[in-house]
Design a protein around this motif. Structure first.
Motif, PDB file in Angstrom:
ATOM      1  N   GLU A  35      15.887  59.123  36.137  1.00 50.18           N
ATOM      2  CA  GLU A  35      15.627  58.402  37.440  1.00 50.18           C
ATOM      3  C   GLU A  35      14.526  57.407  37.292  1.00 50.18           C
ATOM      4  O   GLU A  35      13.883  58.730  36.975  1.00 50.18           O
ATOM      5  CB  GLU A  35      16.066  58.881  39.134  1.00 50.18           C
ATOM      6  CG  GLU A  35      15.415  58.821  39.692  1.00 50.18           C
ATOM      7  CD  GLU A  35      16.042  57.172  40.056  1.00 50.18           C
ATOM      8  OE1 GLU A  35      17.113  56.727  39.863  1.00 50.18           O
ATOM      9  OE2 GLU A  35      14.913  56.257  39.842  1.00 50.18           O
ATOM     10  N   SER A  44      20.269  53.153  47.487  1.00 49.24           N
ATOM     11  CA  SER A  44      21.420  53.597  48.460  1.00 49.24           C
ATOM     12  C   SER A  44      20.518  54.582  49.339  1.00 49.24           C
ATOM     13  O   SER A  44      21.419  55.247  49.928  1.00 49.24           O
ATOM     14  CB  SER A  44      21.828  55.007  46.973  1.00 49.24           C
ATOM     15  OG  SER A  44      22.450  53.817  45.798  1.00 49.24           O
ATOM     16  N   LEU A  50      28.381  51.870  55.448  1.00 49.46           N
ATOM     17  CA  LEU A  50      30.120  52.338  56.455  1.00 49.46           C
ATOM     18  C   LEU A  50      30.846  52.495  54.831  1.00 49.46           C
ATOM     19  O   LEU A  50      30.378  52.300  53.331  1.00 49.46           O
ATOM     20  CB  LEU A  50      30.076  51.179  56.464  1.00 49.46           C
ATOM     21  CG  LEU A  50      29.732  50.717  57.728  1.00 49.46           C
ATOM     22  CD1 LEU A  50      30.244  49.019  57.810  1.00 49.46           C
ATOM     23  CD2 LEU A  50      29.122  51.305  59.064  1.00 49.46           C
ATOM     24  N   SER A 387      31.015  52.939  49.144  1.00 47.89           N
ATOM     25  CA  SER A 387      32.249  53.343  49.168  1.00 47.89           C
ATOM     26  C   SER A 387      32.978  53.144  48.622  1.00 47.89           C
ATOM     27  O   SER A 387      34.919  54.466  48.413  1.00 47.89           O
ATOM     28  CB  SER A 387      33.006  51.711  50.727  1.00 47.89           C
ATOM     29  OG  SER A 387      31.707  51.660  51.613  1.00 47.89           O
TER      30      SER A 387
HETATM   31  C1  LIG Z   1      21.052  46.021  53.596  1.00 52.22           C
HETATM   32  C2  LIG Z   1      22.238  47.058  52.514  1.00 52.22           C
HETATM   33  C3  LIG Z   1      23.821  47.768  53.320  1.00 52.22           C
HETATM   34  C4  LIG Z   1      24.595  48.030  52.728  1.00 52.22           C
HETATM   35  N1  LIG Z   1      25.366  48.544  53.067  1.00 52.22           N
HETATM   36  C5  LIG Z   1      26.486  49.062  52.835  1.00 52.22           C
HETATM   37  C6  LIG Z   1      27.948  49.928  53.411  1.00 52.22           C
HETATM   38  O1  LIG Z   1      27.532  50.232  54.340  1.00 52.22           O
HETATM   39  N2  LIG Z   1      28.329  50.227  52.783  1.00 52.22           N
HETATM   40  C7  LIG Z   1      28.413  50.681  51.414  1.00 52.22           C
HETATM   41  O2  LIG Z   1      29.180  50.974  50.584  1.00 52.22           O
HETATM   42  N3  LIG Z   1      27.856  50.266  50.615  1.00 52.22           N
HETATM   43  C8  LIG Z   1      26.633  48.688  51.759  1.00 52.22           C
HETATM   44  N4  LIG Z   1      25.737  48.658  50.610  1.00 52.22           N
HETATM   45  C9  LIG Z   1      25.463  49.053  48.868  1.00 52.22           C
HETATM   46  C10 LIG Z   1      25.554  49.621  48.792  1.00 52.22           C
HETATM   47  O3  LIG Z   1      23.426  50.541  48.955  1.00 52.22           O
HETATM   48  C11 LIG Z   1      24.757  49.436  46.796  1.00 52.22           C
HETATM   49  O4  LIG Z   1      26.266  49.458  46.688  1.00 52.22           O
HETATM   50  C12 LIG Z   1      24.655  50.815  46.379  1.00 52.22           C
HETATM   51  O5  LIG Z   1      23.712  51.791  46.890  1.00 52.22           O
HETATM   52  C13 LIG Z   1      24.176  50.770  44.338  1.00 52.22           C
HETATM   53  O6  LIG Z   1      24.692  52.044  44.223  1.00 52.22           O
HETATM   54  P1  LIG Z   1      23.649  52.741  42.724  1.00 52.22           P
HETATM   55  O7  LIG Z   1      23.788  54.242  42.500  1.00 52.22           O
HETATM   56  O8  LIG Z   1      24.665  51.629  41.428  1.00 52.22           O
HETATM   57  O9  LIG Z   1      21.935  51.539  42.878  1.00 52.22           O
HETATM   58  P2  LIG Z   1      20.756  52.518  43.133  1.00 52.22           P
HETATM   59  O10 LIG Z   1      21.178  53.173  44.550  1.00 52.22           O
HETATM   60  O11 LIG Z   1      19.927  51.301  43.321  1.00 52.22           O
HETATM   61  O12 LIG Z   1      20.032  52.913  42.115  1.00 52.22           O
HETATM   62  C14 LIG Z   1      20.020  52.983  41.184  1.00 52.22           C
HETATM   63  C15 LIG Z   1      19.167  53.548  40.167  1.00 52.22           C
HETATM   64  O13 LIG Z   1      19.094  53.272  39.077  1.00 52.22           O
HETATM   65  C16 LIG Z   1      17.620  53.679  38.767  1.00 52.22           C
HETATM   66  N5  LIG Z   1      17.446  52.740  36.864  1.00 52.22           N
HETATM   67  C17 LIG Z   1      17.315  51.903  37.118  1.00 52.22           C
HETATM   68  N6  LIG Z   1      16.862  51.220  36.113  1.00 52.22           N
HETATM   69  C18 LIG Z   1      15.970  52.220  35.368  1.00 52.22           C
HETATM   70  C19 LIG Z   1      15.756  53.008  34.001  1.00 52.22           C
HETATM   71  N7  LIG Z   1      16.018  51.643  33.091  1.00 52.22           N
HETATM   72  N8  LIG Z   1      15.815  54.534  33.779  1.00 52.22           N
HETATM   73  C20 LIG Z   1      15.642  54.907  35.150  1.00 52.22           C
HETATM   74  N9  LIG Z   1      16.513  54.565  36.094  1.00 52.22           N
HETATM   75  C21 LIG Z   1      16.782  53.702  36.292  1.00 52.22           C
HETATM   76  C22 LIG Z   1      16.995  52.667  40.141  1.00 52.22           C
HETATM   77  O14 LIG Z   1      15.499  53.614  40.354  1.00 52.22           O
HETATM   78  C23 LIG Z   1      17.857  53.226  40.928  1.00 52.22           C
HETATM   79  O15 LIG Z   1      17.515  54.714  41.565  1.00 52.22           O
HETATM   80  C24 LIG Z   1      24.630  48.045  51.342  1.00 52.22           C
HETATM   81  C25 LIG Z   1      23.509  47.657  50.625  1.00 52.22           C
HETATM   82  C26 LIG Z   1      21.674  47.428  51.424  1.00 52.22           C
HETATM   83  C27 LIG Z   1      20.907  45.932  51.039  1.00 52.22           C
END
Ligand SMILES: Cc1cc2nc3c(=O)[nH]c(=O)nc-3n(C[C@H](O)[C@H](O)[C@H](O)COP(=O)(O)OP(=O)(O)OC[C@H]3O[C@@H](n4cnc5c(N)ncnc54)[C@H](O)[C@@H]3O)c2cc1C
Length: 417
Positions: A35, A44, A50, A387
């Protein structure tokens, strides 16, 4: 396909990386998460929490383009594009616009619904057994309308969801709404209730994942950014990080909104744009809603958590902009004010933004990369990463272990771009 002793390295410690790590570790694989920052602290962390099959329809609804164009000229619109020269963004929007037709919307909604319903079932199991401290609640969600016409118009969407996805909402008229949700102001037009939806506290979810993964022996490497891959004969053998190379047999790219930064290394053109959203977290007000509320006319979501209260939402296409814009937070307050008797409860404990990983068709990418067959991508979960996480973790694990995925992964293929 890999054997049980193989080592899997997951890039990205968000909810998607965590769910992949969980099911892979359960299958006996040795898992490491690398990470760039702290585990669970990006998109996240303070989203609305939700877990909502009711959101099966993507944003590409007919008429979405007109709304987007109007928003270009409104500084405080809940959906906003910051006007600037960014060819990738404009191509993204052109492709988004082309999909704003009913048949495209339904075609995307079907695999979305599969991910959503499967994840909900998996969460139910996980909450009973391992993720026990996430403030999980199954009280449904309420889509509340101020305006009679908009309230009545939603009946069409309700019908569509009922017909195609067995997702019927309960219509709640103005008088019944006052009894059902006393935190609301009197005189609102009505609401649609989705009993199926659940919610949780996202930062607690990430803490719980962390504990469970540690118990399962997953190695977590924080504050190390993956910059590329070491390749041998068409396969990746290690990732290059700021602190040196880390070897593994299989790699999963779960880097959310940052995924396009690795496009060149992956030999792909993954069209993810950061869709910036905001939230404000506070103590629970005295007149706290009893379940999550959504105000579609103002694009505000309200999440009552056991240990707090959150207003969230807005969608801003402003590139990788790290500033907190006070006008966006004010828009959340103003939107909530229209509906709630006590919309905010000082002191605000956290003002936050996150970059949603947005694809133009509303579907995530869950696939092997063309350049290196032992590198998979699990990213682009749009507004629904929380979700959709458990089902994504299951699909990725099936692709790596050779098991049959419970969901057809074809709609999430990289070949569609
Ligand atoms: C205001 C808001 C409200 C939301 N509400 C909801 C909801 O109610 N329900 C729902 O289902 N979703 C909701 N979402 C959407 C949800 O938050 C995202 O879809 C989800 O968190 C994406 O998860 P992820 O693991 O793909 O990304 P992230 O949580 O962003 O994780 C990706 C990780 O990869 C790491 N990373 C990136 N590049 C590199 C690299 N080169 N090397 C090492 N690490 C790296 C980053 O540091 C990060 O920690 C909401 C989003 C927002 C902004």
């Amino acid at each position: 396909m890999t054997d049980e002793k193989s080592q899997v390295l997951i890039i990205g410690g968000g909810v998607i990386g965590a769910a992949c790590a969980y099911y892979l570790a359960k299958s006996g694989r040795q898992v490491t998460i690398v990470e760039a920052g702290e585990f669970g602290k990006q998109c996240s962390h303070a989203n609305c929490g939700l877990v909502c099959p009711s959101h099966a329809l993507p944003l590409t609804e007919p008429g979405a383009v007109g709304k987007t164009i109007r928003s270009l000229f409104q500084q405080n619109a809940p959906f906003r594009i910051k006007p600037r020269w960014d060819p990738k963004l404009w191509v993204w929007f052109w492709k988004f616009a082309r999909r704003c037709k009913k048949h495209h919307m339904l075609a995307a909604a079907k695999p979305r619904a599969e991910l959503l319903f499967t994840s909900l079932s998996l969460y139910r199991l996980l909450m009973e057994t391992e993720l026990t401290d996430c403030e999980w609640e199954t009280r449904g969600s309420l889509y509340v309308y101020q305006n009679e016409e908009s309230f009545a118009k939603y009946a069409k969407t309700d019908q569509l969801l009922k017909e195609h996805f067995n997702l019927a909402a309960q219509r709640v008229d103005s008088a019944a709404l006052e009894d059902m949700e006393p935190s609301l102001r009197p005189g609102l037009a009505g609401a649609w209730y989705y009993e199926v939806d659940a919610h949780l506290r996202p930062d607690r979810l990430m803490q719980a994942w962390r504990c469970v993964l540690t118990e399962l022996g997953v190695t977590l490497v924080e504050n190390q950014q993956v910059e590329g891959f070491v390749r041998q004969q068409g396969r990746a053998v290690a990732v290059k990080t700021s602190a040196g190379d880390i070897a593994a047999d299989v790699f999963v790219v779960a880097t959310g909104a940052w995924t396009p930064w690795l496009n060149k290394q992956l030999g792909c053109k993954i069209p993810i744009q950061p869709g910036k959203g905001y939230s404000m977290t506070m103590p629970r007000p005295e007149k706290c809603p009893t379940r999550p509320l959504l105000f579609p006319e103002h694009k505000v979501a309200v999440t009552p958590m056991q240990s707090g209260y959150r207003l969230g939402s807005t969608m801003e296409f402003a590139g990788y902009d790290t500033r907190i814009d006070p006008r966006r937070l004010q828009a959340l307050r103003d939107g909530a004010e229209v509906y709630l008797q006590q919309p905010v409860c000082e002191p605000v404990q956290e003002e936050w933004y996150g970059w949603r990983p947005m694809t133009y068709d509303g579907l995530p990418v869950i696939d092997r990369t063309p350049a290196m067959e032992n590198v998979l991508v699990a990213a682009g979960h749009n507004m629904l990463g929380v979700s959709m996480a458990p089902a994504t973790g299951k699909i990725v694990t099936a692709m790596i272990t050779g098991a049959t995925p419970g969901i057809d992964p074809a709609p999430f293929s990289l070949r569609r771009f």
